[in-house]
Write a protein that holds these residues in place. Structure first.
Motif, PDB file in Angstrom:
ATOM      1  N   SER A  49       0.829  -1.212   0.000  1.00  0.00           N
ATOM      2  CA  SER A  49       0.000   0.000   0.000  1.00  0.00           C
ATOM      3  C   SER A  49       0.860   1.258   0.000  1.00  0.00           C
ATOM      4  O   SER A  49       0.501   2.250  -0.643  1.00  0.00           O
ATOM      5  CB  SER A  49      -0.982   0.006   1.171  1.00  0.00           C
ATOM      6  N   LEU A  50       2.012   1.224   0.678  1.00  0.00           N
ATOM      7  CA  LEU A  50       2.917   2.382   0.649  1.00  0.00           C
ATOM      8  C   LEU A  50       3.409   2.617  -0.776  1.00  0.00           C
ATOM      9  O   LEU A  50       3.451   3.761  -1.246  1.00  0.00           O
ATOM     10  CB  LEU A  50       4.091   2.179   1.607  1.00  0.00           C
ATOM     11  N   LYS A  51       3.770   1.553  -1.466  1.00  0.00           N
ATOM     12  CA  LYS A  51       4.221   1.676  -2.860  1.00  0.00           C
ATOM     13  C   LYS A  51       3.139   2.333  -3.703  1.00  0.00           C
ATOM     14  O   LYS A  51       3.414   3.255  -4.475  1.00  0.00           O
ATOM     15  CB  LYS A  51       4.581   0.300  -3.414  1.00  0.00           C
ATOM     16  N   HIS A  52       1.924   1.849  -3.563  1.00  0.00           N
ATOM     17  CA  HIS A  52       0.797   2.408  -4.319  1.00  0.00           C
ATOM     18  C   HIS A  52       0.604   3.896  -4.018  1.00  0.00           C
ATOM     19  O   HIS A  52       0.420   4.712  -4.927  1.00  0.00           O
ATOM     20  CB  HIS A  52      -0.470   1.614  -4.004  1.00  0.00           C
ATOM     21  N   GLU A  53       0.654   4.250  -2.745  1.00  0.00           N
ATOM     22  CA  GLU A  53       0.477   5.652  -2.353  1.00  0.00           C
ATOM     23  C   GLU A  53       1.606   6.537  -2.893  1.00  0.00           C
ATOM     24  O   GLU A  53       1.360   7.648  -3.369  1.00  0.00           O
ATOM     25  CB  GLU A  53       0.388   5.787  -0.831  1.00  0.00           C
ATOM     26  N   VAL A  54       2.837   6.060  -2.828  1.00  0.00           N
ATOM     27  CA  VAL A  54       3.973   6.845  -3.332  1.00  0.00           C
ATOM     28  C   VAL A  54       3.864   7.022  -4.845  1.00  0.00           C
ATOM     29  O   VAL A  54       4.136   8.109  -5.373  1.00  0.00           O
ATOM     30  CB  VAL A  54       5.319   6.202  -2.922  1.00  0.00           C
ATOM     31  N   GLN A  55       3.440   5.996  -5.544  1.00  0.00           N
ATOM     32  CA  GLN A  55       3.234   6.124  -6.990  1.00  0.00           C
ATOM     33  C   GLN A  55       2.165   7.174  -7.300  1.00  0.00           C
ATOM     34  O   GLN A  55       2.317   7.967  -8.236  1.00  0.00           O
ATOM     35  CB  GLN A  55       2.846   4.775  -7.593  1.00  0.00           C
ATOM     36  N   LYS A  56       1.105   7.210  -6.516  1.00  0.00           N
ATOM     37  CA  LYS A  56       0.058   8.218  -6.703  1.00  0.00           C
ATOM     38  C   LYS A  56       0.598   9.617  -6.429  1.00  0.00           C
ATOM     39  O   LYS A  56       0.282  10.557  -7.155  1.00  0.00           O
ATOM     40  CB  LYS A  56      -1.145   7.921  -5.796  1.00  0.00           C
ATOM     41  N   VAL A  57       1.421   9.751  -5.380  1.00  0.00           N
ATOM     42  CA  VAL A  57       2.015  11.057  -5.066  1.00  0.00           C
ATOM     43  C   VAL A  57       2.895  11.513  -6.223  1.00  0.00           C
ATOM     44  O   VAL A  57       2.836  12.671  -6.647  1.00  0.00           O
ATOM     45  CB  VAL A  57       2.826  10.997  -3.743  1.00  0.00           C
ATOM     46  N   MET A  58       3.717  10.615  -6.739  1.00  0.00           N
ATOM     47  CA  MET A  58       4.607  10.981  -7.847  1.00  0.00           C
ATOM     48  C   MET A  58       3.802  11.445  -9.055  1.00  0.00           C
ATOM     49  O   MET A  58       4.149  12.451  -9.689  1.00  0.00           O
ATOM     50  CB  MET A  58       5.521   9.809  -8.210  1.00  0.00           C
ATOM     51  N   LYS A  59       2.737  10.729  -9.350  1.00  0.00           N
ATOM     52  CA  LYS A  59       1.894  11.123 -10.496  1.00  0.00           C
ATOM     53  C   LYS A  59       1.246  12.482 -10.240  1.00  0.00           C
ATOM     54  O   LYS A  59       1.255  13.356 -11.106  1.00  0.00           O
ATOM     55  CB  LYS A  59       0.829  10.050 -10.725  1.00  0.00           C
ATOM     56  N   PHE A  60       0.690  12.670  -9.052  1.00  0.00           N
ATOM     57  CA  PHE A  60       0.046  13.930  -8.699  1.00  0.00           C
ATOM     58  C   PHE A  60       1.029  15.104  -8.805  1.00  0.00           C
ATOM     59  O   PHE A  60       0.685  16.172  -9.285  1.00  0.00           O
ATOM     60  CB  PHE A  60      -0.533  13.861  -7.287  1.00  0.00           C
ATOM     61  N   GLU A  61       2.259  14.864  -8.330  1.00  0.00           N
ATOM     62  CA  GLU A  61       3.272  15.923  -8.309  1.00  0.00           C
ATOM     63  C   GLU A  61       3.932  16.136  -9.666  1.00  0.00           C
ATOM     64  O   GLU A  61       4.705  17.071  -9.858  1.00  0.00           O
ATOM     65  CB  GLU A  61       4.345  15.609  -7.265  1.00  0.00           C
ATOM     66  N   GLY A  62       3.655  15.240 -10.623  1.00  0.00           N
ATOM     67  CA  GLY A  62       4.255  15.366 -11.949  1.00  0.00           C
ATOM     68  C   GLY A  62       5.689  14.856 -12.022  1.00  0.00           C
ATOM     69  O   GLY A  62       6.442  15.217 -12.919  1.00  0.00           O
ATOM     70  N   PHE A  63       6.063  13.977 -11.070  1.00  0.00           N
ATOM     71  CA  PHE A  63       7.404  13.396 -11.068  1.00  0.00           C
ATOM     72  C   PHE A  63       7.410  12.134 -11.914  1.00  0.00           C
ATOM     73  O   PHE A  63       6.475  11.345 -11.868  1.00  0.00           O
ATOM     74  CB  PHE A  63       7.848  13.036  -9.650  1.00  0.00           C
TER      75      PHE A  63
END
Length: 118
Positions: free
Chosen positions: A101-115
């Motif tokens: 779940s942490l991996k999934h959340e970090v991937q979402k953050v990266m997408k949201f932030e445009g990274f």
């Protein structure tokens, strides 16, 4: 002097630590308990991702309160400083239940932030 690492690099560090653990699947808990190298490999990568989270900007963490940043930071602190008394039940639970779940959340953050993910 090394250049400063930004949030994008730190988030990538988190994903890479999780993916390193994923590349070494564990059959079951007895197999985990009997493999000292694997246990310490997993422990080290949990420490790495905790350190990366610790060094993320407060602004990024504040924009994404759904991610348990503080909880992971505290866990890393305990694992590093209480190294003679590691609770392997906790390490196992982190690996089995919390890292996906942490991996999934970090991937979402990266997408949201445009990274971009490597």
């Amino acid at each position: 002097m090394k250049p400063a690492r930004g949030d994008s690099s730190r988030l990538q560090d988190i994903l890479e630590a999780i993916e390193a653990i994923e590349r070494h699947p564990v059959k079951d808990r007895p197999a985990f308990d009997s493999d000292e190298l694997l246990r310490f490999f997993v422990l080290k990568h949990i420490e790495i991702l905790g350190e990366a989270i610790f060094k993320l900007s407060t602004e990024l963490k504040d924009r994404h309160p759904q991610v348990p940043w503080n909880k992971v930071e505290k866990t890393r602190h305990i694992l590093v400083h209480d190294y003679f008394d590691v609770n392997w039940d906790i390490v196992w639970r982190i690996m089995e239940q919390h890292l996906p779940s942490l991996k999934h959340e970090v991937q979402k953050v990266m997408k949201f932030e445009g990274f971009k993910s490597a």
